[in-house]
Write an enzyme that holds these catalytic residues in place. Structure first.
Site: not given
Length: 1026
Positions: A760-761, A763, A800, A910
């Site tokens: 979760h970064n 990128r 998000h 996502d």
């Protein structure tokens, strides 16, 4: 005049402190040699206490056939097989019980001995212990002289001797630790601990000399030796270098030189190794001459001195428990050899007691070499645990080979004894010396020097439990054959290795960075303090050495006595602190140097301030105050950042706040400067666009609109440019009059608020947003949605996962973090992402919606929040079921339908990594599993529930992906395909191929596991047949 002999010249090159250090090294070496010398006889005389009766019977028969004289009963008595009560068939158990009584008492007493020794004078404590040990050792030998056959007598002596011998180890380790610092500790301790093997060798030789003729002397002579060494200890042992200062101060006439000439007393301090190290202070004082006016300074002692560490406090030192448990099993192996090796050689190699005792000394010779090698290697590699682990790993096959000693000749037996001794005793020697000293001076003790004896006692006491169990188990198991004893030893060896694995992993993973040491001439231990008579005054016109010299010199006036302080260029900060205390003749820890105050200096305020200014400048240059300021500021920034992190528990946040307040208060009290205010902006934002405007090629522009776009080829600045292009290409900048500079600033701020997590970064943010952009283009959503809806879709995709901590909602709720408390356990992460997003929009220079009216902004805000909250996987089934009900009769004019579709679209984007080609998708799986494993490790550590799909011990890549694709991705994308058939080829078909690929991988894994299982079964069956 004849030249001075080289030997005398060599002796003269050593200063007095080095001679005392050598004396301490040799004396403590001999003292503990005598301890082990007195323990060895019991293992030597075992073969004499219970003899092989076959040879006696043959001699009795021969004697009776050749002579019928009345002296036959005398012959039988002289050649009686065994010494009662060890003449029965259970002699091994009785001998094991005798060993166990000594070692059990030693183990229990050791835990108390370190705590007691920390609070008593070491010299007297050690002397009493050695005299008592000599007494009990002699009493055991007197059992032969007075023909005592009571088992209770020998057991009680062993118990008493075990208790008094616990005085030895903590005392000598503390003493040697006081005299020798951390430089080459492994080598020095490795050489020093050879006293163990030297004592065993001498004990074997002395006991073996009398074992066949008069085994009582095998105890009496070692008892006399250890008692004599106790007397030597009383007269010559110097506990601490500081103990010498008072003696020389009393014997020195006022004004007379002690070490120097011309009335100057010199104190020399040199670094132990001339090699520059990162944590030492090079060029401690400036090379130029500095003159400082006379200024009296007083040394102040706090009322409360550092107290000796408690037992529980010592256990909390990192590594103490691990090494203690490792030593338990390592010492079990070592002491089993110590007590049973001569008897084993006698039985297996068919040698007499003296020959077996002499041969067993080779095991101790190997132990000497092993201890030294372990110290040298651990010093060089700076990995104590790894060194021990490798030696323990190699010891196991050596023990197995040693169990077949009866099949070897004399040469291989000698070699096996040497190798086995080195591998068995090497880890034992390293842990009980260098490791104990390292832990006894661990940084967590914050300078408290009164912990070494207690830590040493805990480690060696735990090891002594193993030393007690080993001989006892050997006595019980040997009745069933010696093979069982060696299986027990190999099991213990592997268990010792097991307890080191955590530390080995930590050593291998850790970086070799060293913290910057800071000289602290102040120790605050209480509000009240008293002035001592020592007054420390810099002499008028004092200098700091020449530019070419490798030393720096300061002349100080201490109560009218001139002290010449000589610094080495490579002095460590701790040595400097000790040096100042040595100059004024006071103990080290509790003292601090303060300027005097009083009416006599009231009219010299300007002079006083001048002195302080110059001293501050010199110490700033010497101790690198600027670097210290930067380091402390960074530490404060890190602490305050931790408070801001939303993934922390409420209790942790409160603790961090207290730490920050305490550190700020301490720094404010020590420094009048307010350098902490120089960097108030702990997390500065880039207010001006700094990434270059890239000219995207047409090929890149076209690829951005495709689901197969490779997101791994782009740097952060390039991804920012691609996102900027999307907003321009979709017409947002033009249609909503977004300021391009504001767009840049917003994207930069978005980038800064994504953490460097494995998955979760930023990128991942770019990946999701690019997939949304491709779906907008592929499905022609601009023809079906309003432009505001498209803006909401893109902005929600960008925002998000803002400030994702790397731990999912399940962890937040189970750990009761601040986020979970704040949002009442309802989608805490997604709520947090929304909050951070609109905190950024609240900044005027980052608000891309600044030109919208309040109603339009309210619509965008509500739509963005709705989509971000939809990314919570806990709502997946609810959202998908709702969409399935609407898809067959979908109405773009129905706001509820459109909102449901937008939620499904952002969910698709996502979790769309598997839509991309294998070479793009598979690295994302690795990243996600890495983040999962980090969370599961933390959950295990905190005692929280662990999801099976996150447990590194249960999940594999194929099993993780097959279920996710089959039951989550495919049903959702196939439902969307009913509304947008064009995604079948671009998205649904790649998902099916990915599912098939992982199923093939799982079949291969299952087949390989089955083959491996059959191999293991075959090996097991083969071993049973043999």
């Amino acid at each position: 005049m004849a030249p001075v002999p080289p030997g005398i010249r060599l002796l003269a090159s050593f200063d007095r402190n080095q001679w005392y250090r050598a004396l301490t090294f040799i004396l403590t070496f001999l003292l503990y040699t005598s301890f082990h010398l007195s323990r060895k006889p019991i293992s030597i005389i075992k073969s004499e206490l219970h003899k092989n009766c076959s040879s006696v019977s043959e001699m009795s028969t021969a004697a009776s056939s050749s002579s019928q004289q009345a002296s036959l009963p005398s012959l039988h008595n002289d050649m009686d097989c065994s010494w009662k009560p060890f003449d029965k068939s259970n002699y091994k158990q009785l001998m094991g019980a005798m060993d166990y009584s000594f070692l059990c008492a030693y183990a229990v007493g050791m835990f108390l001995s370190g705590i007691i020794g920390e609070r008593l004078p070491i010299r007297l404590y050690l002397t009493v212990g050695m005299l008592a040990s000599g007494l009990f050792t002699c009493l055991f030998g007197l059992g032969y002289v007075y023909n005592i056959h009571s088992l209770g007598f020998y057991v009680s002596i062993q118990v008493a001797n075990g208790l008094v011998q616990t005085t030895g180890w903590p005392s000598v380790v503390t003493c040697i630790g006081n005299w020798f610092g951390k430089g080459r500790r492994g080598l020095i301790m490795g050489l020093w601990i050879s006293h163990t093997s030297v004592g065993n060798i001498l004990g074997s030789l002395i006991a073996g000399y009398w074992v066949s003729s008069n085994w009582g002397l095998s105890f009496i002579v070692p008892g006399i030796i250890i008692a004599t060494m106790g007397v030597v200890c009383f007269f010559f042992l110097i506990e601490h270098p500081n103990d010498l200062k008072s003696m020389y101060a009393q014997n020195s006439p006022p004004g007379k030189s002690q070490l120097g000439v011309n009335g100057h007393s010199e104190v020399y301090l040199q670094h132990k190794n001339n090699k520059s190290q990162s944590y030492d202070i090079e060029h401690l004082l400036p090379r130029d001459r500095v003159c400082v006016p006379v200024q009296p300074v007083v040394v102040v002692k706090s009322e409360s001195e550092p107290s000796a560490i408690s037992f529980t406090g010592a256990l909390q030192i990192p590594g103490v428990i691990d090494f203690s448990l490792c030593l338990l099993f390592a010492k079990l192996v070592s002491y089993t050899f110590l007590f049973w090796l001569p008897l084993y050689i006698t039985k297996a190699a068919h040698l007499d007691a003296k020959e077996a005792g002499d041969l067993s000394t080779l095991f101790d010779v190997g132990g000497i070499v092993g201890g030294i090698l372990a110290g040298v290697i651990s010093d060089k590699l700076e990995k104590r645990a790894t060194t021990c682990a490798v030696m323990l790993l190699l010891a196991a096959p050596t023990l197995y080979g040693f169990s077949m000693i009866s099949e070897f000749g004399l040469g291989p037996t000698i070699g096996m004894l040497l190798v086995c001794g080195g591998l068995v005793n090497g880890p034992y020697a390293l842990i009980t010396t260098a490791v104990s000293a390292d832990l006894g001076t661990h940084k967590s003790l914050k300078g408290n020097a009164r912990a070494l004896s207690t830590v040493t006692a805990i480690i060696d006491g735990t090891g002594s439990v193993g030393a007690a169990l080993g001989p006892l188990l050997a006595g019980l198991l040997s009745s069933g054959g010696w093979d069982q004893v060696f299986y027990m030893l190999m099991t213990a060896d592997f268990l010792a290795l097991l307890f080191l694995l955590r530390l080995v992993k930590k050593e291998l993973d850790s970086t070799k960075s060293r913290p910057i040491s800071i000289v602290q001439l102040e120790r605050r231990h209480g509000a009240r303090s008293r002035n001592l008579s020592q007054r420390l005054t810099p002499c008028r016109g004092w200098t700091m050495g020449s530019a070419s010299s490798s030393y720096r010199v300061i002349h100080l006036d201490v109560d009218g006595r001139i002290q010449k302080v000589v610094f080495s260029r490579f002095c460590s900060p701790y040595d400097i602190k000790d040096l100042f205390c040595t100059v004024v003749g006071v103990p080290r820890s509790p003292y601090r140097v303060l300027p005097m105050t009083g009416g006599q200096f009231a009219d010299k305020e300007e002079l006083f301030q001048n002195v302080l200014t110059q001293v501050a400048e010199q110490f700033s240059r010497a101790f690198k105050i600027n670097e210290l300021k930067t380091e402390v500021t960074n530490r404060l920034a890190m602490l305050e950042k931790r408070v801001e992190l939303e993934g922390m528990k409420v209790v942790e946040i409160e603790k961090c706040r207290n730490d920050i307040k305490k550190l700020r208060k301490e720094m404010a009290s020590r420094h009048n400067s307010n350098f902490l205010e120089d960097n108030k902006k702990l997390t500065p934002r880039r207010d001006v666009p700094s990434y270059p405007k890239y000219m995207l090629s047409q090929q890149t522009i076209d690829a951005l609109k495709k689901p197969y776009f490779d997101v791994w080829l782009w740097e952060a600045n390039e991804m920012l440019s691609c996102l900027e292009h999307m907003y321009h290409d979709l017409g947002f900048v033009k249609d909503f009059t977004i300021n391009p500079i504001t767009l840049k600033r917003w994207l930069l701020c978005i980038h800064d608020n994504y953490r460097n997590n494995a998955f979760h970064n930023f990128r991942h943010c770019f990946c999701v947003t690019q997939m949304m952009y491709s779906m907008i283009c592929l499905c022609s959503l601009q023809e079906k949605f309003t432009q505001v809806d498209i803006l909401i879709l893109m902005t929600a995709a960008v925002c998000h996962d803002l400030d994702h901590p790397g731990f999912n909602n399940t962890y937040q709720v189970n750990a009761r973090t601040e986020l979970a408390v704040r949002y009442n356990d309802i989608s805490p992460l997604e709520n947090h992402h929304c909050a951070v997003a609109f905190q950024i929009f609240a900044q005027s220079d980052c608000n891309i919606f600044s030109n919208f009216d309040s109603e339009a902004f309210k619509q965008i805000r509500q739509g963005t929040i709705t989509l971000i909250l939809a990314t919570d996987m806990a709502r997946h089934g609810e959202i998908l079921d709702s969409f399935k009900q609407k898809v067959d009769n979908f109405d773009y004019s129905d706001e509820e339908h459109v909102t449901c579709l937008k939620m499904v679209l952002i969910k698709c984007c996502d979790i769309s990594n598997e839509v991309r080609p294998m070479e793009v998708a598979e690295p994302w799986v690795d990243c996600l599993l890495e983040e999962y494993f980090m969370q599961s490790d933390r959950e295990k550590a905190e005692g929280l529930p662990v999801a099976p799909f996150m447990d590194r011990e249960k999940v594999t890549k194929p099993t993780a992906q097959i279920g996710f694709i089959k039951f989550v991705l495919l049903p959702m994308f196939e439902t969307v395909m009913k509304l947008f058939p064009q995604i079948e080829e671009a998205m649904v078909q790649p998902l099916r191929e990915s599912r098939d690929r992982y199923e093939e991988l799982k079949q291969i894994d299952d087949a390989m596991n089955e083959v491996q299982k059959k191999k293991s079964e075959n090996l097991t069956m083969g071993g049973k047949k043999k």
